[in-house]
Design a protein around this motif. Structure first.
Motif, short mmCIF file in Angstrom:
data_model
loop_
_atom_site.label_atom_id
_atom_site.label_comp_id
_atom_site.label_asym_id
_atom_site.label_seq_id
_atom_site.Cartn_x
_atom_site.Cartn_y
_atom_site.Cartn_z
N ALA A 55 -0.98 9.10 12.33
CA ALA A 55 0.17 9.02 11.42
C ALA A 55 -0.20 9.43 10.00
CB ALA A 55 0.76 7.61 11.43
N ALA B 143 -0.02 7.64 2.48
CA ALA B 143 -1.03 7.16 3.42
C ALA B 143 -2.37 6.89 2.76
CB ALA B 143 -1.24 8.20 4.52
N ILE B 144 -2.54 7.34 1.53
CA ILE B 144 -3.87 7.23 0.93
C ILE B 144 -4.17 5.77 0.59
CG2 ILE B 144 -5.41 8.05 -0.87
CD1 ILE B 144 -3.44 10.35 -1.35
N PRO B 145 -5.24 5.22 1.15
CA PRO B 145 -5.58 3.85 0.78
C PRO B 145 -5.99 3.82 -0.69
CG PRO B 145 -6.72 4.50 2.80
CD PRO B 145 -6.14 5.74 2.18
N LEU C 233 -14.83 7.92 -8.14
CA LEU C 233 -14.40 7.99 -6.75
C LEU C 233 -13.15 8.85 -6.67
CD1 LEU C 233 -14.57 4.16 -6.00
CD2 LEU C 233 -16.32 5.86 -5.44
N MET C 234 -12.95 9.53 -5.53
CA MET C 234 -11.70 10.25 -5.36
C MET C 234 -11.10 9.93 -4.00
SD MET C 234 -10.57 14.26 -5.76
CE MET C 234 -11.03 14.83 -4.15
N PHE C 235 -9.78 9.78 -3.99
CA PHE C 235 -9.02 9.51 -2.76
C PHE C 235 -7.99 10.62 -2.62
CE2 PHE C 235 -10.48 5.09 -2.36
CZ PHE C 235 -10.95 4.84 -3.64
N TYR C 236 -7.93 11.20 -1.45
CA TYR C 236 -7.09 12.39 -1.25
C TYR C 236 -6.33 12.28 0.07
CZ TYR C 236 -6.21 17.26 0.15
OH TYR C 236 -5.63 18.42 0.59
N GLY C 237 -5.10 12.76 0.10
CA GLY C 237 -4.36 12.77 1.37
C GLY C 237 -2.89 13.05 1.16
N PRO C 238 -2.11 12.95 2.25
CA PRO C 238 -0.67 13.19 2.13
C PRO C 238 -0.02 12.04 1.37
CG PRO C 238 -1.25 12.70 4.43
CD PRO C 238 -2.51 12.63 3.63
N SER D 196 2.03 4.81 8.22
CA SER D 196 0.64 4.39 8.46
C SER D 196 0.24 3.31 7.46
CB SER D 196 -0.30 5.61 8.32
OG SER D 196 -1.65 5.20 8.33
N ALA E 117 5.58 9.69 8.60
CA ALA E 117 4.44 9.15 9.34
C ALA E 117 3.33 8.65 8.41
CB ALA E 117 3.91 10.19 10.32
N PRO E 118 2.92 9.42 7.39
CA PRO E 118 1.87 8.91 6.50
C PRO E 118 2.26 7.59 5.82
CG PRO E 118 2.11 11.27 6.20
CD PRO E 118 3.25 10.83 7.08
N TYR F 120 -14.24 10.29 -1.55
CA TYR F 120 -15.35 10.98 -2.21
C TYR F 120 -15.97 10.10 -3.28
CZ TYR F 120 -17.39 14.27 -5.59
OH TYR F 120 -18.22 14.90 -6.46
N PRO G 183 -8.10 -0.51 -1.86
CA PRO G 183 -9.39 -0.28 -2.52
C PRO G 183 -9.43 -0.81 -3.95
CG PRO G 183 -8.84 1.64 -1.22
CD PRO G 183 -7.64 0.70 -1.15
N GLU H 120 0.83 -1.22 0.00
CA GLU H 120 0.00 0.00 0.00
C GLU H 120 0.85 1.26 0.00
OE1 GLU H 120 -2.70 2.00 -0.70
OE2 GLU H 120 -3.87 0.40 0.22
#
Lengths: 435, 435
Positions: B293, A136-138, A297-302, A311, A307-308, B300, A142, A130
């Motif tokens: 973390a 960190a974004i799953p 669908l949208m996935f958002y993050g660091p 995770s 740390a991310p 979304y 998915p 992952e």
């Protein structure tokens, strides 16, 4: 709950590895409760053993990664070294000695994922990664699991934080590429040698991994069309603004309309300011996934950082440990569609072309003829005398946005335009996406 | 690949069930390749057997759901009936007869999830329910698995499409609640009896499920503070606009600052237009997850509808079938933290309060004193004589936005304000989130 701990070896103890070790210690009780058994860090392989590593028992430190993965009693090896070798050999050795592997190694997976999956499968072990895509974004889970009952047609996203930071700075401050890169370096968003990021290699590796998972086929990094951001100019960004767009480095994986092939590419592109990806700022990542039943669908993050990324690694660690306790393995490679990867020329896309042309009648007709000869249909044209037309000997700028056409036809059009006497220069060429 | 098919029973064949059946037929080869064995739909339990169902073999239709789940040869039961009974009894019966269960039933899981998980576990079966929360958006699996190595502190999102559609219409067109509800009903976004949506029951069920998974504890729907959108007025929306905000129905699950309790609530709230949730339009859903973390992640997508919900159901079906073939089970209930759920009064939040007050000196001092007596600190005050001040006998509007304070103190403040002679009415009270 089982009291005998599962044994974990950590390969690499840099930004990500040290966070993994820290969380394994500080959150040991939570991890044990979620796994159903305690996990014990039994060894940490590093290059520089003398470096002080807060919170890590010095007795665990070793420089002999090979001996560590060969111990034979390791349940899970976490590989956060990166690069092709020695990571590849260490991972296959780990499988041979009974361990499952959690890796964050996008370059290796994009280069040799099929062989690694085969090695895991032949030993009945897990390979989870992952953390290799979008921090960190799953996203891997998915795609591999949540959408396993759906048909993914497109993955489009910002998967490199460094380049997004640079382009965002260029967009907000009007800075040129070099200036924005310097700022990214100073703030720690770009490495001393930024090549892997700014030339698009990192994003291309992620695109290869995502395309493979999304379309249940194999895509190697060499099959991903790759253009970096080093040639994006302040003028390109200004051009994009005038069109109500911004410039992003996009990774785009698509199933062809006839369903018989796939494409994967990484390049800068203009996207409308109204598109959700346009508002992804600084070093954040975001990925759109379009599937037949699920829709968009949208996935958002660091998308990066110690740390991310840790995770994501630890989420995989929990899953792999649960599998181990249940004497099961998670989903392996799914590449049954064996869809070929088409070259960039066959991708259907749109171009934004900005030309410096002679400021005289008939030029537009000449230019339009070139487009027509290549079978490329024009969406909009904006023609403007330059304010310094007198000094430049009568020069105008001509901005053309095309309709969708095969990339090969668009690129042949640009070549033909360059040969026109009345075209003094091609100021900017960029694809337009997200509409 | 195993050639003997896994047998699937479908309970319910409405909007979601018919899509599940359709995709199982049209994508049978893909599902088989991804699972490692074909899946066969062996029975479809419905209430109205005479209804024509395109693409479904009439021989599969039965009205006897109990007999179907008791057959004893069913590998997976898909429950898309909804509601508490007969769904609960059918699911437990399915476990007793050797089947794993994929469910989209948010109401049942929020009411009785622990018992269902226990029933699954005691029989060594799987209970999966990605489709119960936010339709096609992968959320249950990312929380249960991808973030299993992290510590989630907050889940905040728009999890009901009907109410988001209504609030979005009120915001964009200036329509009142009833008018926007009528439009939602006409377009099929609201059911004939919209109570479950507009009163927040549907969102509260999802909040209970999300809080339980995110914090590894048990939260029942009755423990979720719930306020619907029926009392949101055009004036509230206009007030929000003046503050640079919009109004959304939010589901918010939080770990208390001391980590010793959790809260879960559903209510309309003002959020800044710059917040990503503010731009979630029409019937879309979006959920923010904040983890220690990983940082801040957003998911979304379409939160409801036949095909998107079917996508989530089929993703679970693939996972459950793979588990079955591997003689394993996926992650079960994780409720080891046993954190208590605090009442709404203990939630720390901010209020936007709009008062109709007498237009004379000293009123602000009186009002400010009430806030001070309750220990609530004021962030901003805006006082404005009403244009019709003469006609109303000298009335002004006073808009107060507080700093963060326990909800009980804020609500006591409002009660005390109502008792002031100079306060002629409380025009609007709404919490402010997302800052």
């Amino acid at each position: 709950m089982r009291t005998r701990p599962l044994k974990v070896a950590l390969l690499g103890c840099g930004v990500v590895g040290s966070e993994v070790a820290r969380i394994m210690t500080t959150h040991a009780d939570d991890l044990a409760a979620r796994i159903g058994a305690p996990v014990e860090l039994v060894g940490v392989a590093v290059r520089r053993p003398s470096k002080v590593r807060a919170g890590i028992d010095p007795a665990l430190i070793t420089t002999d990664a090979t001996a560590l993965v060969k111990r034979g009693d390791i349940d899970v090896v976490i590989e956060v070294i990166g690069g092709i070798e020695p990571a590849r050999t260490l991972i296959t050795t780990a499988f041979e000695h009974g361990a499952s592997v959690v890796s964050a190694n996008k370059a290796l997976l994009a280069e040799d994922g099929a062989a690694l999956h085969a090695a895991a499968e032949s030993q009945g072990r897990d390979l989870y990664y992952e953390a290799a895509v979008a921090g960190a974004i799953p996203l891997v889970r998915p795609l591999r699991e949540s959408l396993a009952g759906d048909k993914v047609n497109r993955v489009l996203g910002i998967v490199n934080g460094t380049t997004n930071f640079i382009l965002d700075r260029m967009d907000t401050s009007g800075a040129g590429y070099s200036e924005a890169l310097d700022e990214a370096t100073a703030l720690g968003y770009a490495e001393a040698d930024p090549t892997a990021d700014v030339e698009g290699f990192d994003a291309a590796a992620k695109a290869a991994i995502l395309a493979g998972i999304a379309f249940h086929t194999r895509v190697k990094i060499g099959e991903v069309h790759r253009e970096g951001i080093t040639e994006v100019t302040a003028a390109d960004i200004a051009s994009a603004r005038r069109m109500g767009c911004t410039v992003k480095l996009l990774a785009i994986c698509e199933r062809a309309a006839d369903g018989r092939s796939v494409t994967a590419r990484v390049h800068p592109a203009m996207i409308p300011l109204s598109h959700p990806l346009a508002s992804v700022r600084e070093a954040y990542n975001a990925v759109f996934v379009e599937a037949e039943a699920a829709g968009q669908l949208m996935f958002y993050g660091p998308g990066a950082g110690g740390a991310p990324t840790a995770s994501a690694v630890l989420g995989d660690l929990v899953a792999v440990c649960r599998n181990k306790l249940g004497e099961a393995t998670g989903p392996g490679e799914s590449a049954y569609t064996r869809l070929p990867v088409s070259p960039m020329g066959e991708v259907v896309t749109r171009y934004h072309i900005s030309l410096d042309v002679a400021d005289k009648p008939g030029v537009l007709a000449q230019v339009a003829t070139v487009f027509a000869e290549q079978g490329v249909s024009i969406d909009t044209v904006r023609q403007q005398s330059r304010p310094d037309s007198q000094e430049t000997g009568g020069e105008a700028s001509l901005v053309v946005v095309t309709h969708r056409a095969p990339d090969a036809a668009l690129s042949a059009t640009v070549e033909a335009l360059r040969k026109l006497d009345t075209v003094r220069g091609v100021a900017s060429i960029m694809r337009v996406e997200g509409e």
